[in-house]
Design a protein around this motif. Structure first.
Motif, PDB file in Angstrom:
ATOM      1  N   ALA A   1      95.057   0.781  20.664  1.00  0.00           N
ATOM      2  CA  ALA A   1      95.272   0.732  22.203  1.00  0.00           C
ATOM      3  C   ALA A   1      94.122  -0.097  22.727  1.00  0.00           C
ATOM      4  O   ALA A   1      94.161  -1.170  23.559  1.00  0.00           O
ATOM      5  CB  ALA A   1      95.226   2.216  22.803  1.00  0.00           C
ATOM      6  N   LEU A   2      92.876   0.290  22.558  1.00  0.00           N
ATOM      7  CA  LEU A   2      91.518  -0.478  22.965  1.00  0.00           C
ATOM      8  C   LEU A   2      91.717  -1.825  22.198  1.00  0.00           C
ATOM      9  O   LEU A   2      91.202  -2.533  23.276  1.00  0.00           O
ATOM     10  CB  LEU A   2      90.239   0.369  22.534  1.00  0.00           C
ATOM     11  N   VAL A   3      91.944  -1.999  21.253  1.00  0.00           N
ATOM     12  CA  VAL A   3      91.904  -3.433  20.615  1.00  0.00           C
ATOM     13  C   VAL A   3      93.112  -4.237  21.490  1.00  0.00           C
ATOM     14  O   VAL A   3      92.812  -5.351  21.697  1.00  0.00           O
ATOM     15  CB  VAL A   3      92.188  -3.414  19.148  1.00  0.00           C
ATOM     16  N   GLU A   4      94.315  -3.625  21.874  1.00  0.00           N
ATOM     17  CA  GLU A   4      95.271  -4.553  22.247  1.00  0.00           C
ATOM     18  C   GLU A   4      94.745  -4.837  23.898  1.00  0.00           C
ATOM     19  O   GLU A   4      94.948  -5.827  24.192  1.00  0.00           O
ATOM     20  CB  GLU A   4      96.456  -3.536  22.432  1.00  0.00           C
ATOM     21  N   LEU A   5      93.953  -3.963  24.584  1.00  0.00           N
ATOM     22  CA  LEU A   5      93.291  -4.266  25.810  1.00  0.00           C
ATOM     23  C   LEU A   5      92.502  -5.414  25.604  1.00  0.00           C
ATOM     24  O   LEU A   5      92.394  -6.445  26.407  1.00  0.00           O
ATOM     25  CB  LEU A   5      92.734  -3.237  26.198  1.00  0.00           C
ATOM     26  N   PHE A   6      91.471  -5.341  24.491  1.00  0.00           N
ATOM     27  CA  PHE A   6      90.604  -6.351  24.246  1.00  0.00           C
ATOM     28  C   PHE A   6      91.316  -7.870  24.058  1.00  0.00           C
ATOM     29  O   PHE A   6      91.142  -8.904  24.688  1.00  0.00           O
ATOM     30  CB  PHE A   6      89.763  -6.306  23.204  1.00  0.00           C
ATOM     31  N   VAL A   7      92.208  -7.955  23.264  1.00  0.00           N
ATOM     32  CA  VAL A   7      93.141  -8.906  22.770  1.00  0.00           C
ATOM     33  C   VAL A   7      93.724  -9.520  24.121  1.00  0.00           C
ATOM     34  O   VAL A   7      93.749 -10.714  24.261  1.00  0.00           O
ATOM     35  CB  VAL A   7      94.197  -8.772  21.581  1.00  0.00           C
ATOM     36  N   SER A   8      94.307  -8.797  25.088  1.00  0.00           N
ATOM     37  CA  SER A   8      95.130  -9.106  26.105  1.00  0.00           C
ATOM     38  C   SER A   8      93.956  -9.861  27.173  1.00  0.00           C
ATOM     39  O   SER A   8      94.112 -10.982  27.773  1.00  0.00           O
ATOM     40  CB  SER A   8      95.903  -7.985  26.633  1.00  0.00           C
ATOM     41  N   HIS A   9      93.040  -8.795  27.371  1.00  0.00           N
ATOM     42  CA  HIS A   9      91.768  -9.523  28.405  1.00  0.00           C
ATOM     43  C   HIS A   9      91.242 -10.496  28.135  1.00  0.00           C
ATOM     44  O   HIS A   9      90.925 -11.583  28.781  1.00  0.00           O
ATOM     45  CB  HIS A   9      91.017  -8.150  28.453  1.00  0.00           C
ATOM     46  N   PHE A  10      90.800 -10.750  26.832  1.00  0.00           N
ATOM     47  CA  PHE A  10      90.076 -11.839  26.526  1.00  0.00           C
ATOM     48  C   PHE A  10      90.804 -13.151  25.997  1.00  0.00           C
ATOM     49  O   PHE A  10      90.434 -14.123  25.369  1.00  0.00           O
ATOM     50  CB  PHE A  10      88.929 -11.744  25.272  1.00  0.00           C
ATOM     51  N   ARG A  11      92.205 -12.758  26.079  1.00  0.00           N
ATOM     52  CA  ARG A  11      93.462 -13.675  25.600  1.00  0.00           C
ATOM     53  C   ARG A  11      93.138 -14.381  24.382  1.00  0.00           C
ATOM     54  O   ARG A  11      92.687 -15.649  24.078  1.00  0.00           O
ATOM     55  CB  ARG A  11      93.295 -14.988  26.677  1.00  0.00           C
ATOM     56  N   VAL A  12      92.913 -13.382  23.167  1.00  0.00           N
ATOM     57  CA  VAL A  12      92.874 -14.034  21.820  1.00  0.00           C
ATOM     58  C   VAL A  12      93.579 -14.844  21.363  1.00  0.00           C
ATOM     59  O   VAL A  12      94.989 -14.272  21.419  1.00  0.00           O
ATOM     60  CB  VAL A  12      92.449 -12.712  20.850  1.00  0.00           C
TER      61      VAL A  12
END
Length: 100
Positions: free
Chosen positions: A23-34
């Motif tokens: 869940a936290l990684v998905e937020l990171f990926v979305s927020h930082f546009r990985v």
């Protein structure tokens, strides 16, 4: 993220999560546009970190095509450092690179 996008056809970028959870990684990926070419791995049982001497984050490894670690950096990197270390690992990088 700009480095991963710029060299998407030449360099494989892998991110490793050691316990934050999906869940936290998905937020990171979305927020930082990985970029979609970046592979995100979950190391829930901490199997990958000890053999590489990981002590914290962020940490970056530059690994040659034959698996040799040529640089291990603890802490954040500038774009020019990433290009320099990638070159030392034999990766294809353009001489002049700027984050967009």
């Amino acid at each position: 993220m700009a480095f991963a996008e710029k060299y998407r056809d030449d360099i494989h970028v892998v991110m490793l999560d050691r316990g934050d959870g999906p869940a936290l990684v998905e937020l990171f990926v979305s927020h930082f546009r990985v970029p979609d070419n970046v592979v995100v791995l979950f190391d829930e049982k901490n199997r990958w970190s000890p053999p590489y001497g990981v002590t914290g984050q962020p940490e970056t490894f530059f690994i040659t095509a034959n698996g040799k670690v040529v640089r291990h950096v603890v802490g954040p990197l500038t774009a020019s450092q990433m290009v320099s270390y990638a070159k030392a690992a034999g990766m294809k990088v353009h001489e002049r690179w700027r984050a967009s």
